[in-house]
Design a protein around this motif. Sequence first.
Motif, PDB file in Angstrom:
ATOM      1  N   GLN A  74      -0.189   8.021 -11.332  1.00  0.00           N
ATOM      2  CA  GLN A  74       0.559   8.794 -10.346  1.00  0.00           C
ATOM      3  C   GLN A  74      -0.360   9.186  -9.196  1.00  0.00           C
ATOM      4  O   GLN A  74      -1.496   9.603  -9.426  1.00  0.00           O
ATOM      5  N   PRO A  75       0.104   9.072  -7.961  1.00  0.00           N
ATOM      6  CA  PRO A  75      -0.730   9.467  -6.822  1.00  0.00           C
ATOM      7  C   PRO A  75      -0.925  10.988  -6.791  1.00  0.00           C
ATOM      8  O   PRO A  75      -0.023  11.744  -7.126  1.00  0.00           O
ATOM      9  N   VAL A  76      -2.125  11.404  -6.413  1.00  0.00           N
ATOM     10  CA  VAL A  76      -2.427  12.830  -6.339  1.00  0.00           C
ATOM     11  C   VAL A  76      -1.665  13.470  -5.177  1.00  0.00           C
ATOM     12  O   VAL A  76      -1.095  14.543  -5.309  1.00  0.00           O
ATOM     13  N   SER A  77      -1.662  12.819  -4.041  1.00  0.00           N
ATOM     14  CA  SER A  77      -0.943  13.348  -2.876  1.00  0.00           C
ATOM     15  C   SER A  77       0.120  12.338  -2.450  1.00  0.00           C
ATOM     16  O   SER A  77      -0.062  11.565  -1.515  1.00  0.00           O
ATOM     17  N   ALA A  78       1.237  12.352  -3.157  1.00  0.00           N
ATOM     18  CA  ALA A  78       2.311  11.396  -2.881  1.00  0.00           C
ATOM     19  C   ALA A  78       3.036  11.751  -1.589  1.00  0.00           C
ATOM     20  O   ALA A  78       3.225  12.915  -1.271  1.00  0.00           O
ATOM     21  N   LEU A  79       3.422  10.728  -0.845  1.00  0.00           N
ATOM     22  CA  LEU A  79       4.223  10.924   0.366  1.00  0.00           C
ATOM     23  C   LEU A  79       5.718  10.872   0.062  1.00  0.00           C
ATOM     24  O   LEU A  79       6.527  11.402   0.809  1.00  0.00           O
ATOM     25  N   TYR A  80       6.072  10.208  -1.039  1.00  0.00           N
ATOM     26  CA  TYR A  80       7.468  10.008  -1.405  1.00  0.00           C
ATOM     27  C   TYR A  80       7.692  10.424  -2.851  1.00  0.00           C
ATOM     28  O   TYR A  80       6.782  10.369  -3.671  1.00  0.00           O
ATOM     29  N   ASN A  81       8.931  10.819  -3.153  1.00  0.00           N
ATOM     30  CA  ASN A  81       9.360  11.086  -4.522  1.00  0.00           C
ATOM     31  C   ASN A  81      10.458  10.104  -4.881  1.00  0.00           C
ATOM     32  O   ASN A  81      11.382   9.887  -4.087  1.00  0.00           O
ATOM     33  N   LEU A  82      10.358   9.530  -6.071  1.00  0.00           N
ATOM     34  CA  LEU A  82      11.369   8.600  -6.562  1.00  0.00           C
ATOM     35  C   LEU A  82      12.090   9.255  -7.733  1.00  0.00           C
ATOM     36  O   LEU A  82      11.460   9.653  -8.708  1.00  0.00           O
ATOM     37  N   GLU A  85      14.046  14.716   2.695  1.00  0.00           N
ATOM     38  CA  GLU A  85      15.065  13.828   3.250  1.00  0.00           C
ATOM     39  C   GLU A  85      15.179  12.563   2.392  1.00  0.00           C
ATOM     40  O   GLU A  85      14.182  11.943   2.035  1.00  0.00           O
ATOM     41  N   ALA A  86      16.425  12.184   2.076  1.00  0.00           N
ATOM     42  CA  ALA A  86      16.667  10.944   1.332  1.00  0.00           C
ATOM     43  C   ALA A  86      16.470   9.761   2.272  1.00  0.00           C
ATOM     44  O   ALA A  86      17.091   9.680   3.324  1.00  0.00           O
ATOM     45  N   LEU A 119      14.896   7.447  -3.081  1.00  0.00           N
ATOM     46  CA  LEU A 119      13.553   7.701  -2.570  1.00  0.00           C
ATOM     47  C   LEU A 119      13.648   8.804  -1.525  1.00  0.00           C
ATOM     48  O   LEU A 119      14.428   8.703  -0.581  1.00  0.00           O
ATOM     49  N   PHE A 120      12.846   9.850  -1.714  1.00  0.00           N
ATOM     50  CA  PHE A 120      12.846  11.006  -0.826  1.00  0.00           C
ATOM     51  C   PHE A 120      11.496  11.140  -0.133  1.00  0.00           C
ATOM     52  O   PHE A 120      10.455  10.834  -0.730  1.00  0.00           O
ATOM     53  N   GLN A 121      11.538  11.645   1.099  1.00  0.00           N
ATOM     54  CA  GLN A 121      10.313  12.050   1.790  1.00  0.00           C
ATOM     55  C   GLN A 121       9.860  13.329   1.108  1.00  0.00           C
ATOM     56  O   GLN A 121      10.646  14.254   0.944  1.00  0.00           O
ATOM     57  N   PRO A 157       0.809  -1.217   0.000  1.00  0.00           N
ATOM     58  CA  PRO A 157       0.000   0.000   0.000  1.00  0.00           C
ATOM     59  C   PRO A 157       0.845   1.271   0.000  1.00  0.00           C
ATOM     60  O   PRO A 157       0.473   2.262  -0.607  1.00  0.00           O
ATOM     61  N   ALA A 158       1.985   1.245   0.657  1.00  0.00           N
ATOM     62  CA  ALA A 158       2.846   2.421   0.692  1.00  0.00           C
ATOM     63  C   ALA A 158       3.432   2.715  -0.688  1.00  0.00           C
ATOM     64  O   ALA A 158       3.727   3.869  -1.003  1.00  0.00           O
ATOM     65  N   LEU A 159       3.570   1.695  -1.530  1.00  0.00           N
ATOM     66  CA  LEU A 159       4.082   1.912  -2.882  1.00  0.00           C
ATOM     67  C   LEU A 159       3.162   2.819  -3.690  1.00  0.00           C
ATOM     68  O   LEU A 159       3.619   3.559  -4.556  1.00  0.00           O
ATOM     69  N   ALA A 160       1.868   2.761  -3.387  1.00  0.00           N
ATOM     70  CA  ALA A 160       0.904   3.584  -4.118  1.00  0.00           C
ATOM     71  C   ALA A 160       1.075   5.068  -3.813  1.00  0.00           C
ATOM     72  O   ALA A 160       0.533   5.905  -4.524  1.00  0.00           O
ATOM     73  N   SER A 161       1.840   5.404  -2.776  1.00  0.00           N
ATOM     74  CA  SER A 161       2.049   6.811  -2.432  1.00  0.00           C
ATOM     75  C   SER A 161       3.427   7.308  -2.884  1.00  0.00           C
ATOM     76  O   SER A 161       3.920   8.312  -2.382  1.00  0.00           O
ATOM     77  N   VAL A 162       4.035   6.621  -3.840  1.00  0.00           N
ATOM     78  CA  VAL A 162       5.330   7.029  -4.388  1.00  0.00           C
ATOM     79  C   VAL A 162       5.098   7.734  -5.720  1.00  0.00           C
ATOM     80  O   VAL A 162       4.546   7.151  -6.650  1.00  0.00           O
TER      81      VAL A 162
END
Length: 177
Positions: free
Chosen positions: A76-84, A123-124, A116-118, A45-50
Amino acid sequence: MWWSRRHLLGMLGALPLAAGLSGCVVRPLYGTAGSRPGAAEDGAPALASVGIQPIPGRRGQMLHNELRDLLNPRGQPVSALYNLQVEMSENTRESGLRRTETATRGTLTMRADYRLFQRESGEALTSGRAQSIVGFNLVESGYANHVSAQSAQERAVRELAQEIRRRLALFLAESSG
């Protein structure tokens, strides 16, 4: 006759080992079968927020699309928690010479360095390098060589995307647990 007794005794000796291994638990990385209720299901599920940043070049577009489909099939998630962020490189080498000193085999090495960044803090969180080495045939026909090399590139991109997905899923599962 003595061989069959020895064989039978060896099989009976392996029986406790097999019984001990039957208690091992294997959790699927991609599915939810057998997972703990309410758990993060191994990072899936966390992958969906990348959110995936654009990757330059044609191969980069291909990798971006593969990653998007593997991480979040809904796009692409609308409100992503992470950036790849991903940077790619590739190298093709020819080998297997004929008598005419023309190559008969090609080897494509494709690498992807990812980070992967927050999203909020920048933060990396994790980084790594995925690599795929794919072989393809070289023949007399130029068109056949083009198709063979293109197929090798598609396979390499697919392997890179799957490897990055596996590594991110493991990282997110460990960090959430």
